[in-house]
Design an enzyme around this catalytic site. Structure first.
Site, short mmCIF file in Angstrom:
data_model
loop_
_atom_site.label_atom_id
_atom_site.label_comp_id
_atom_site.label_asym_id
_atom_site.label_seq_id
_atom_site.Cartn_x
_atom_site.Cartn_y
_atom_site.Cartn_z
N GLU A 77 1.75 -9.30 6.88
CA GLU A 77 2.65 -8.96 7.98
C GLU A 77 2.55 -9.95 9.14
OE1 GLU A 77 2.24 -4.79 8.89
OE2 GLU A 77 3.07 -4.23 6.93
N GLU B 150 -4.54 -2.52 9.36
CA GLU B 150 -3.77 -3.10 10.47
C GLU B 150 -4.44 -2.87 11.82
OE1 GLU B 150 0.25 -1.59 10.17
OE2 GLU B 150 0.21 -1.83 8.00
N SER C 252 0.86 -1.18 0.00
CA SER C 252 0.00 0.00 0.00
C SER C 252 0.90 1.24 0.00
CB SER C 252 -0.90 -0.01 1.23
OG SER C 252 -0.14 -0.02 2.42
N ASP D 240 -3.91 1.07 11.82
CA ASP D 240 -3.45 1.76 10.61
C ASP D 240 -4.57 1.57 9.59
OD1 ASP D 240 -2.35 2.87 8.38
OD2 ASP D 240 -0.62 1.51 8.26
N LYS E 122 10.00 5.33 7.30
CA LYS E 122 10.35 4.17 6.47
C LYS E 122 11.45 4.64 5.52
CE LYS E 122 5.63 2.23 6.11
NZ LYS E 122 4.38 2.33 5.31
N HIS F 265 8.97 -1.15 9.33
CA HIS F 265 9.23 -2.12 8.25
C HIS F 265 8.27 -1.84 7.10
CE1 HIS F 265 5.70 -5.00 9.33
NE2 HIS F 265 5.37 -3.75 9.48
N ASP G 132 1.57 8.48 7.64
CA ASP G 132 2.50 7.59 6.92
C ASP G 132 2.52 8.01 5.44
OD1 ASP G 132 3.84 5.53 5.66
OD2 ASP G 132 2.40 3.97 6.16
N GLU H 220 -3.34 5.60 12.68
CA GLU H 220 -2.46 5.94 11.55
C GLU H 220 -3.24 6.08 10.26
OE1 GLU H 220 0.76 3.14 11.16
OE2 GLU H 220 1.14 3.66 9.07
N HIS I 221 -3.57 -5.79 2.69
CA HIS I 221 -2.66 -6.81 3.20
C HIS I 221 -3.32 -8.17 3.42
CE1 HIS I 221 0.46 -3.70 4.89
NE2 HIS I 221 0.33 -3.66 3.58
N LYS J 296 7.26 -0.52 14.22
CA LYS J 296 6.27 -1.38 13.59
C LYS J 296 7.04 -2.44 12.83
CE LYS J 296 2.62 -0.01 11.33
NZ LYS J 296 1.84 0.75 10.29
#
Ligand code: PGA
Ligand code: ZN
Length: 425
Positions: free
Chosen positions: A203, A162, A42, A240, A331, A359, A306, A281, A153, A382
């Site tokens: 993840e 998430e 994403s 998230d 990141k 990550h 993010d 997030e 995900h 994370k």
């Protein structure tokens, strides 16, 4: 003392989804460093661009071009350069990237940038976490354990990407990680009891078919209690939303409905009142500045950017003043080089924002992000669920760093949280 680069070589390795990525090794007159780079699923529209082959092989995802950019252009340009001068190395990488019409690729740049950093750390006989630190770091970050996956995900129909558990009420990182991992196992047991799938998403979080995000959050509360912990006080929750992925024509596709930014803000208010949520997030899309502003001052949680900020110092400054954020994701592959990512970290600190080293959904077992989290003294990391090799590599690295720091180690715990209210107090 200068550390002379004698050779640079890159190769293709597979990431955790079986897609190629770049690994580079930098040799110097007295050391060697290797690093591989992750990738996003994403990904934000404003991230530094990777170079992918775009041909028949690997569904266009090959990295032959990026590898060749390292082995030819970059290797030639950096031979003889000083690996201990990271700023100059990264400036040269940027210059080469700009000079090439289609760019060298953030994947090529970051692999070399981090391999250089590793080689310089080894030459200085320091572990990476201490080499990148300004003082003597002692703090261990709060692991944001992503135990239920949805969105881009997973294929389970959950809109939110998430669902994380944050073991904030503990005295040591290792104890916090244990509580998180025990809760992950308790969640597994509950899923089995309910006859739900225990298959996992990108993840390592479970990805069962659930009745929306309230059901998912209720499940997490049950898992925390089943593991013997107190929700909120010892283990808090975080989301998230990755809302850029849900944004279509000015609205948000949420569980089969289209919500306006205002309807979404009301839902976030409800969620933060009903659940022990401490961090939220990407509640809005990367270009929906109006949405972000609409949420300002309405939720008591940490509000984290993010895709909005993409580890870019300028975007972080703008978001900190205009969008009312109180935390930011870091990141390095969104930035392109180590130096730019470190600049983003500095700006986050200047702006009083919580920093979260992160990550990506497509990872390797390389664990440099853990070293950066400690060296940069980020309050959080994370790295996915406490399961699967590419995720636990990061948490295991933090266990090793905690042991290396020894009795001086401190765990950031709940002190790491920054609310928008606190930022402006
Ligand atoms: P990504 O997801 O690595 O697929 O971008 C991680 C995140 O959104 O935080
Ligand atoms: Zn995110």
């Amino acid at each position: 003392m200068s550390v002379k680069i004698t050779g640079i070589i890159a190769r293709m390795v597979l990431d955790s989804r079986g897609i190629p990525t770049v690994e580079a090794t930098v040799r110097t007159d007295r050391s060697e460093g290797t690093a591989s780079v992750p990738a996003g699923t994403s990904s934000g529209a404003h991230e530094a661009r990777e170079v992918r082959d775009g041909d028949r092989r690997w569904n266009g995802q090959g990295v032959r071009k990026a590898v060749s950019h390292v082995n030819v252009e970059i290797a030639r340009a950096l031979r003889g350069a000083d690996a201990a001068d990271q700023g100059a190395i990264d400036a040269r990488l940027q210059e080469l990237d700009r000079a090439k019409r289609s760019g060298l690729g953030a994947n090529a740049l970051l692999a070399v940038s981090l391999a250089t950093l590793q080689a310089a750390a080894e030459a200085a006989k320091e572990p990476l976490w201490r080499y990148v630190a300004e003082g003597e770091p002692r703090g261990l970050p709060v692991p944001m354990l992503n135990v239920l996956n949805g969105g881009a995900h997973a294929d389970n129909g959950l809109s939110i990407q998430e669902f994380m558990i944050l073991p904030i009420g503990f005295d040591a990182f290792s104890e916090a990680l244990r509580a998180g991992a025990e809760t992950y196992r308790a969640l597994y047991d509950i899923l089995v009891d309910r006859g739900l799938s225990t298959g996992v998403g990108l993840e390592g979080g479970f990805a069962p078919e659930l009745d929306g995000h309230h059901d998912a959050l209720d499940l997490l509360l049950q898992a925390i209690e089943r593991a013997g912990y107190r929700p909120g006080e010892q283990i808090a929750l975080a989301l998230d939303v990755a809302a850029s992925e849900l944004y279509r024509g000015g609205g948000y596709r949420f569980d089969g409905h289209t919500l306006s930014a205002e309807q979404l803000a009301i839902e976030y208010e409800t969620l933060t009142q009903r659940y022990p949520l401490v961090s939220l997030e990407d509640p809005y899309a990367e270009d929906d500045w109006g949405g972000w502003k609409a949420l300002k001052g309405r939720v008591a949680t940490q509000v984290v950017a993010d895709d909005l900020t993409v580890t870019d110092a300028k975007r972080i400054t703008k978001a900190a003043t205009e969008a009312g954020i109180s935390g930011v994701i870091l990141k390095p592959n969104q930035a392109g080089t180590y130096t730019e990512a470190a600049a983003a970290r500095r700006v986050a600190a200047e702006q009083g924002l919580a920093a979260i080293a992160s990550h990506r959904s497509r990872e390797t077992t390389d664990a440099w992000i853990s070293d950066l989290a400690v060296g940069w003294e980020t309050g959080f990391i994370k790295a996915g669920a406490p399961a699967r090799g590419e995720r636990v590599a990061k948490y295991n690295r933090l266990l090793a760093i905690e042991r290396a720091i020894g009795s001086q180690a401190v765990y950031h715990g709940r002190n790491a949280l920054v609310t928008t209210e606190a930022r402006h107090a």
